[in-house]
Scaffold this motif. Sequence first.
Motif, PDB file in Angstrom:
ATOM      1  N   ASN A  77      -7.887   2.932   3.554  1.00  0.00           N
ATOM      2  CA  ASN A  77      -7.945   2.494   2.158  1.00  0.00           C
ATOM      3  C   ASN A  77      -6.805   3.025   1.300  1.00  0.00           C
ATOM      4  O   ASN A  77      -6.996   3.325   0.120  1.00  0.00           O
ATOM      5  N   THR A  78      -5.629   3.109   1.885  1.00  0.00           N
ATOM      6  CA  THR A  78      -4.492   3.740   1.207  1.00  0.00           C
ATOM      7  C   THR A  78      -3.299   2.807   1.206  1.00  0.00           C
ATOM      8  O   THR A  78      -3.085   2.045   2.147  1.00  0.00           O
ATOM      9  N   GLY A  79      -2.494   2.862   0.130  1.00  0.00           N
ATOM     10  CA  GLY A  79      -1.309   2.053   0.003  1.00  0.00           C
ATOM     11  C   GLY A  79      -0.050   2.781   0.436  1.00  0.00           C
ATOM     12  O   GLY A  79      -0.086   3.642   1.324  1.00  0.00           O
ATOM     13  N   HIS A  80       1.069   2.459  -0.217  1.00  0.00           N
ATOM     14  CA  HIS A  80       2.378   2.945   0.194  1.00  0.00           C
ATOM     15  C   HIS A  80       2.641   4.386  -0.244  1.00  0.00           C
ATOM     16  O   HIS A  80       3.633   4.973   0.183  1.00  0.00           O
ATOM     17  N   ALA A  81       1.787   4.965  -1.091  1.00  0.00           N
ATOM     18  CA  ALA A  81       1.978   6.360  -1.529  1.00  0.00           C
ATOM     19  C   ALA A  81       0.763   7.187  -1.131  1.00  0.00           C
ATOM     20  O   ALA A  81      -0.054   7.554  -1.976  1.00  0.00           O
ATOM     21  N   PRO A  82       0.617   7.520   0.156  1.00  0.00           N
ATOM     22  CA  PRO A  82      -0.582   8.239   0.603  1.00  0.00           C
ATOM     23  C   PRO A  82      -0.748   9.604  -0.048  1.00  0.00           C
ATOM     24  O   PRO A  82      -1.867  10.094  -0.194  1.00  0.00           O
ATOM     25  N   GLY A  83       0.362  10.240  -0.454  1.00  0.00           N
ATOM     26  CA  GLY A  83       0.272  11.551  -1.084  1.00  0.00           C
ATOM     27  C   GLY A  83      -0.203  11.510  -2.517  1.00  0.00           C
ATOM     28  O   GLY A  83      -0.483  12.553  -3.105  1.00  0.00           O
ATOM     29  N   LEU A  84      -0.318  10.305  -3.081  1.00  0.00           N
ATOM     30  CA  LEU A  84      -0.796  10.158  -4.457  1.00  0.00           C
ATOM     31  C   LEU A  84      -2.047   9.292  -4.503  1.00  0.00           C
ATOM     32  O   LEU A  84      -2.310   8.616  -5.498  1.00  0.00           O
ATOM     33  N   SER A  85      -2.823   9.334  -3.432  1.00  0.00           N
ATOM     34  CA  SER A  85      -4.059   8.564  -3.344  1.00  0.00           C
ATOM     35  C   SER A  85      -5.260   9.506  -3.324  1.00  0.00           C
ATOM     36  O   SER A  85      -5.132  10.695  -3.015  1.00  0.00           O
ATOM     37  N   LYS A  86      -6.432   8.960  -3.633  1.00  0.00           N
ATOM     38  CA  LYS A  86      -7.630   9.789  -3.756  1.00  0.00           C
ATOM     39  C   LYS A  86      -7.930  10.592  -2.504  1.00  0.00           C
ATOM     40  O   LYS A  86      -8.485  11.691  -2.584  1.00  0.00           O
ATOM     41  N   ASN A  87      -7.592  10.044  -1.341  1.00  0.00           N
ATOM     42  CA  ASN A  87      -7.903  10.735  -0.085  1.00  0.00           C
ATOM     43  C   ASN A  87      -6.692  11.469   0.473  1.00  0.00           C
ATOM     44  O   ASN A  87      -6.595  11.686   1.680  1.00  0.00           O
ATOM     45  N   ALA A  88      -5.783  11.882  -0.411  1.00  0.00           N
ATOM     46  CA  ALA A  88      -4.571  12.576   0.031  1.00  0.00           C
ATOM     47  C   ALA A  88      -4.888  13.818   0.847  1.00  0.00           C
ATOM     48  O   ALA A  88      -4.275  14.061   1.900  1.00  0.00           O
ATOM     49  N   SER A  89      -5.849  14.615   0.397  1.00  0.00           N
ATOM     50  CA  SER A  89      -6.131  15.876   1.083  1.00  0.00           C
ATOM     51  C   SER A  89      -6.644  15.637   2.499  1.00  0.00           C
ATOM     52  O   SER A  89      -6.326  16.397   3.421  1.00  0.00           O
ATOM     53  N   ALA A  90      -7.415  14.573   2.698  1.00  0.00           N
ATOM     54  CA  ALA A  90      -7.879  14.239   4.048  1.00  0.00           C
ATOM     55  C   ALA A  90      -6.693  13.860   4.925  1.00  0.00           C
ATOM     56  O   ALA A  90      -6.643  14.207   6.114  1.00  0.00           O
ATOM     57  N   GLY A  91      -5.745  13.145   4.361  1.00  0.00           N
ATOM     58  CA  GLY A  91      -4.535  12.806   5.096  1.00  0.00           C
ATOM     59  C   GLY A  91      -3.722  14.018   5.460  1.00  0.00           C
ATOM     60  O   GLY A  91      -3.160  14.109   6.565  1.00  0.00           O
TER      61      GLY A  91
END
Length: 396
Positions: A369-383
């Motif tokens: 459920n992530t777009g082109h900016a994974p580090g600025l998405s709600k699930n960043a910490s899981a990533g």
Amino acid sequence: MNAILHLASLGALALIPAVACAATTNTKRCVELEVPVPIVATNQIFDQPRVDSTIDAIDWTVWVSTRTTLPARDRVIKDNPIKDIFKINAQLCVPSDKGPKADILQIATPGLGFDKRYFDAEVQPDEYSYVNAALKKGYSILTYDRLGTGKSQKPNAYDVVQIPTEIEILASLTKIARSGKLISSSKVLSSSRTTVSDFEPSKVVQIGYSFGSFLIQNVLARYPELSDGAVLTALYPNTIPFAQMIDVLHYDHEYPKENDPARFSEYGSGYFVLSNKADLQKLFFQKRSLDPALLTYTEKIKQPETLGEYASEGLSSYLVAEDFKGPVQFFIGEFDNFVCRGDCRGIYDPTEANRIFPHSNATYYLQPNTGHAPGLSKNASAGYEVMLGFLDSHNL
């Protein structure tokens, strides 16, 4: 936002001062540096229009996307040798307690449209800052502003800020860091009440985002001895034909001084910036993982790009990293609108991945459920847990 990512569719740790970085709940020991980075590169001078206003920026967007516009390779006027020392702004952070990973240095390279703050978000940093996540796992980490962004030098946007120069800056910065002379060879910008000394990392891991990931791929191929592993986010070898990829015409650009005169007063001819939050959302975000506060933050920290970067993409490609044998992970948002036309599922191309990294057994991961900016998405910490777990599984 650029054609290269279309191709992707195609010694002891010294005491570092505790200085004011982004406010966090965990102790963060960082030093801000101005690093003189010497490079030798061969750029090109291209036949291309000038951008001196927002009208010019929009006109360039149409021109570069027009079917009859010659490709970059046919617009080269001549080579442009670059031999210079560029002032690069960087931040070195080390963990409060020296553990077994403290002498592993991560070097993080941001993508187009961002500076080093992409990796160190000031919005809920314990959730969104990759720097904090790496420090919590015991790593040291160096982030930097690419040439032409943030607090780094802003030279000629047509002939100097091009891909060959940026590749050599990353390679040279890595060499300086590996030599153990990063701090002693730099100007310390942050205030400090404690002794600042160098440390020589035992291993170096490259962390990339988007365009920064492409630069890393070239560095791994050209200078395999400099790095021990890599995580390449927002980069993903896949099966979508180049002709079907989203191009620059999908996003509006403005002249930086007209977009925000105060913030972008240093940027002159040949620089342009994404216009507004709507363009930023289209390019970087997926609604299911969008925190509106992070979209606002992205608008706050967005950075200009250059005509030289876009033109030099036409002469750039993945290189075969024949002599690089470290582990590589491609990390992509599941619904990356730019790299995968909105859906990255089922299109990973292992043949291409193995071609460019024949000895790395490259792997990939789709962040849900992530777009082109994974580090600025709600699930960043899981990533981040996935990325750091990958490194740990390879003794990095």
